[in-house]
Design a protein around this motif. Structure first.
Motif, mmCIF file in Angstrom:
data_model
loop_
_atom_site.group_PDB
_atom_site.id
_atom_site.type_symbol
_atom_site.label_atom_id
_atom_site.label_comp_id
_atom_site.label_asym_id
_atom_site.label_seq_id
_atom_site.Cartn_x
_atom_site.Cartn_y
_atom_site.Cartn_z
ATOM 1 N N MET A 1 -32.966 -55.732 15.088
ATOM 2 C CA MET A 1 -33.370 -57.170 15.717
ATOM 3 C C MET A 1 -33.287 -56.726 17.267
ATOM 4 O O MET A 1 -32.272 -55.251 17.177
ATOM 5 N N GLU B 1 -40.764 -62.832 18.117
ATOM 6 C CA GLU B 1 -40.112 -64.339 19.280
ATOM 7 C C GLU B 1 -40.660 -65.684 18.726
ATOM 8 O O GLU B 1 -41.526 -65.368 18.828
ATOM 9 N N TRP C 1 -35.712 -65.230 16.732
ATOM 10 C CA TRP C 1 -36.774 -64.468 15.864
ATOM 11 C C TRP C 1 -37.062 -65.381 14.691
ATOM 12 O O TRP C 1 -36.445 -66.183 13.838
#
Length: 426
Positions: A267, A29, A124
């Motif tokens: 993802m 994250e 990300w």
């Protein structure tokens, strides 16, 4: 009107504080997904945000648990999987690097009922750089992941009860890439004629892209500064994830030391609930709960077209994540027509459980918003937090032992973040 002004002044600030507080959440994250600009009541709005994050994770009691000397592989496929006995090197090291998280978005209203926004973000990312001079260099010298996300999102609203109900949908295109370096062969003390001029580092480079979509609902009662939204963001399948393994600094000139590999990763999808409401004249409460499907990233295997041989072995990225949960809550206050302030508390469940350094995170965020005119808004938000303690070592995954190359502990470490933003609306 008082509540409408409250909504304009505090809601965006609350979003900025939560971004700063959650910018070092678990998994990969970084900025995550954010469509709050879509709810701006102005006909047109543009916003730019930059968040700086400074995590300070330190690894302690590091022990090299695979002291063999690898002649070939990048990670454990073939004779000898270690970088040599590294236990004479320092047993503590700073692991993390600071980073920036940018976001840019524009929003427009079409007629009375349709709002659309387009935005660029970096959802990300990761960057660890303990370097060569530590006992775990056979596990990691430097790892970096980066992403670019381009999205378009629209909503259609209609009257329902006291407020307005929204249907939300959108698509996004995502590019993800990065590299990992680790010590494959320790040439310390080796005469130059026998390879001592090489660093012994192996490197994996990867790049991929894919598409995703989002869907959700929202409900607003402007009179009471109430807003609730529930948004699902799909997974992004990186079907074309491919790259290279570079062993030119670890093998002799007669070896196959540079070759292509490919694999698959996805993802994660996520689901986020956000709620905000006026609670007293000039005051608003806000909160959010987010689930992220990080558990789909376990052991990511990458192989050459041959399928993997002693000369061209496969490799893997061992993540072993569990699902992430992020819960936030706070209050905001509008002091006058120009100034607003807010504060929040955020808990993020770490995605590591026995392997890795991503333990639970607690953070306290605060910020101010200043509107010199009704068309311009400046925001400054910050957060301080604790990366909680834990340890990393061998873990059994589907009958395979992962993490048997190094073990270490880590204590309660600090992280800080600061976020700045400017919004223009008319």
């Amino acid at each position: 009107m008082a509540h409408e002004n409250l909504k304009r002044g505090v809601f965006a600030l609350a979003a900025g504080i939560l971004v700063a507080s959650a910018a070092h959440a678990g998994g990969l994250e970084r900025g995550g997904y954010n469509i709050d600009l879509l709810f701006d009541p102005s006909d047109y709005a543009a916003e730019a945000t930059a968040t700086y994050v400074n995590p300070q994770r330190e690894l302690k009691n590091v022990r090299d648990t695979n002291t063999t000397s690898a002649a070939f592989p990048f990670n454990g496929t073939g004779p000898g999987a270690g970088g040599g006995n590294l236990n004479s090197r320092p047993n503590s090291v700073d692991e993390t690097e600071s980073y920036w998280v940018p976001r840019v978005g524009i929003k427009a209203r079409f007629g009375e009922d349709v709002d659309c926004m387009a935005d660029y973000s970096q959802p990300w990312g990761a960057h660890t750089k303990p370097g060569l001079n530590w006992a775990g260099a056979n596990n990691n010298v430097e790892t970096k992941v980066e992403s670019d996300n381009y999205a378009a999102t629209c909503s259609y609203k209609f009257d329902m009860g006291q407020g307005q109900f929204r249907l939300i949908g959108g698509v996004f295109y995502q590019e993800v890439g990065g590299f990992k370096e680790r010590l494959v062969q320790d040439f310390t003390g080796v005469p130059p004629a026998f390879g001592g001029l090489r660093s012994g580092i192996g490197r994996l480079d990867l790049q991929g892209d894919g598409w995703g979509w989002r869907a959700g609902v929202g409900y607003e009662i402007p009179e009471y500064a109430v807003r609730a939204s529930l948004v699902y963001n799909s997974a992004v399948d990186l079907d074309n994830l491919a790259g290279t393994i570079d062993l030119r600094n670890a093998r002799g000139p007669a070896s196959v030391n540079f070759y292509d590999v490919s694999g698959f990763a996805s993802m994660p999808d996520s689901l986020e609930l956000k709620v905000q409401s006026g609670i007293a004249p000039g005051w608003v409460a806000f909160g959010s709960v987010k689930w992220t499907d990080w558990s789909q990233l376990q052991v990511l295997r990458f192989c050459p077209p041959s399928g993997g041989t002693v000369a061209q072995p496969c490799t893997s990225l061992d993540l072993l994540y569990r699902d992430g949960w992020t819960i936030s809550g706070g209050v905001g206050h509008k002091f006058n027509e120009q100034w607003s302030g807010a504060a929040s508390l955020t808990w993020d469940r770490g995605t590591s459980h026995g392997y890795g350094t991503q333990s639970d995170t607690w953070s306290l965020g605060t910020g101010v918003a200043y509107s010199p005119t009704k068309n311009v808004e400046f925001r400054l938000a910050g957060a301080v937090g604790i990366l909680t303690s834990g340890s990393s070592g061998p873990v059994n995954f589907n009958g395979q032992v992962v993490g048997d190359d190094v073990s270490y502990d880590y204590g309660n470490d600090f992280f800080g973040a600061i976020s700045t933003a400017i919004k223009v609306k008319f």
